[in-house]
Motif scaffolding. Structure first.
Motif, short mmCIF file in Angstrom:
data_model
loop_
_atom_site.label_atom_id
_atom_site.label_comp_id
_atom_site.label_asym_id
_atom_site.label_seq_id
_atom_site.Cartn_x
_atom_site.Cartn_y
_atom_site.Cartn_z
N GLU A 35 0.83 -1.20 0.00
CA GLU A 35 0.00 0.00 0.00
C GLU A 35 0.87 1.25 0.00
O GLU A 35 0.59 2.21 -0.72
N ARG A 36 1.92 1.23 0.79
CA ARG A 36 2.81 2.39 0.85
C ARG A 36 3.57 2.58 -0.46
O ARG A 36 3.81 3.71 -0.88
N LYS A 37 3.96 1.48 -1.07
CA LYS A 37 4.68 1.58 -2.35
C LYS A 37 3.80 2.23 -3.40
O LYS A 37 4.25 3.09 -4.16
N ILE A 38 2.52 1.84 -3.43
CA ILE A 38 1.58 2.43 -4.38
C ILE A 38 1.42 3.92 -4.10
O ILE A 38 1.44 4.75 -5.02
N MET A 39 1.26 4.27 -2.82
CA MET A 39 1.10 5.66 -2.43
C MET A 39 2.36 6.47 -2.78
O MET A 39 2.26 7.59 -3.30
N PHE A 40 3.52 5.91 -2.51
CA PHE A 40 4.79 6.58 -2.81
C PHE A 40 4.93 6.83 -4.31
O PHE A 40 5.26 7.94 -4.74
N ASN A 41 4.66 5.81 -5.12
CA ASN A 41 4.78 5.96 -6.57
C ASN A 41 3.76 6.96 -7.11
O ASN A 41 4.06 7.72 -8.05
N GLN A 78 11.46 15.02 -4.48
CA GLN A 78 11.53 13.57 -4.34
C GLN A 78 12.16 13.18 -3.00
O GLN A 78 11.71 12.25 -2.33
N LEU A 79 13.18 13.91 -2.60
CA LEU A 79 13.82 13.65 -1.30
C LEU A 79 12.86 13.91 -0.15
O LEU A 79 12.83 13.17 0.83
N GLN A 80 12.05 14.97 -0.27
CA GLN A 80 11.09 15.29 0.77
C GLN A 80 10.05 14.18 0.91
O GLN A 80 9.72 13.77 2.03
N ILE A 81 9.56 13.66 -0.19
CA ILE A 81 8.58 12.57 -0.17
C ILE A 81 9.22 11.33 0.47
O ILE A 81 8.61 10.66 1.31
N ALA A 82 10.45 11.02 0.09
CA ALA A 82 11.14 9.86 0.64
C ALA A 82 11.33 10.00 2.15
O ALA A 82 11.16 9.05 2.91
N GLU A 83 11.66 11.21 2.61
CA GLU A 83 11.83 11.44 4.05
C GLU A 83 10.52 11.25 4.81
O GLU A 83 10.50 10.70 5.90
N GLU A 84 9.40 11.70 4.20
CA GLU A 84 8.09 11.51 4.84
C GLU A 84 7.80 10.03 5.03
O GLU A 84 7.30 9.62 6.07
#
Length: 119
Positions: A35-41, A78-84
């Motif tokens: 679920e998180r992978k889908i949300m991240f992408n 992209q870095l900000q999203i990854a940090e979240e």
């Protein structure tokens, strides 16, 4: 984040045995991760679409951000999203918490070959 001991007796009480409980929690952790992978992408696709719209107005080639070693660096968005996503609790922790609080439901499906043998 420190380690937390788990009460194995409580885990066994819910599912019946330790192996069964581990399988249930592992499957739920995989679901949370998917679920998180889908949300991240999805979030990354939104950022890329926004960047593409911004670049359509400009006819120049996009400026690439390079680090000291002259290798491409990820954009700040992209870095900000990854940090979240890194700050979110780990999928295994979520699964364990849901299991121990009784929020998980599961059922067993019989294998078709097993059903045929029983007839």
């Amino acid at each position: 984040m420190g380690l937390k001991p788990l009460d194995l007796k409580k885990i066994q009480e819910i599912a019946g045995n330790t192996y069964e409980a581990i399988v249930i929690m592992a499957k739920r952790a995989r679901q949370v991760n998917d679920e998180r992978k889908i949300m991240f992408n999805k979030r990354l696709d939104e950022v890329r679409a926004l960047k593409a719209q911004q670049q359509q107005g400009k006819e120049e080639e996009p400026v690439r951000i390079l680090d000291d070693e002259k290798t491409p660096k990820a954009p700040p968005e992209q870095l900000q999203i990854a940090e979240e996503f890194d700050l979110m609790p780990k999928p295994a922790d979520v699964a364990i918490e849901e299991y121990l609080s009784g929020k998980l439901e599961w059922s067993y499906s019989r294998d078709k070959d097993e059903e045929r043998r029983r007839r």
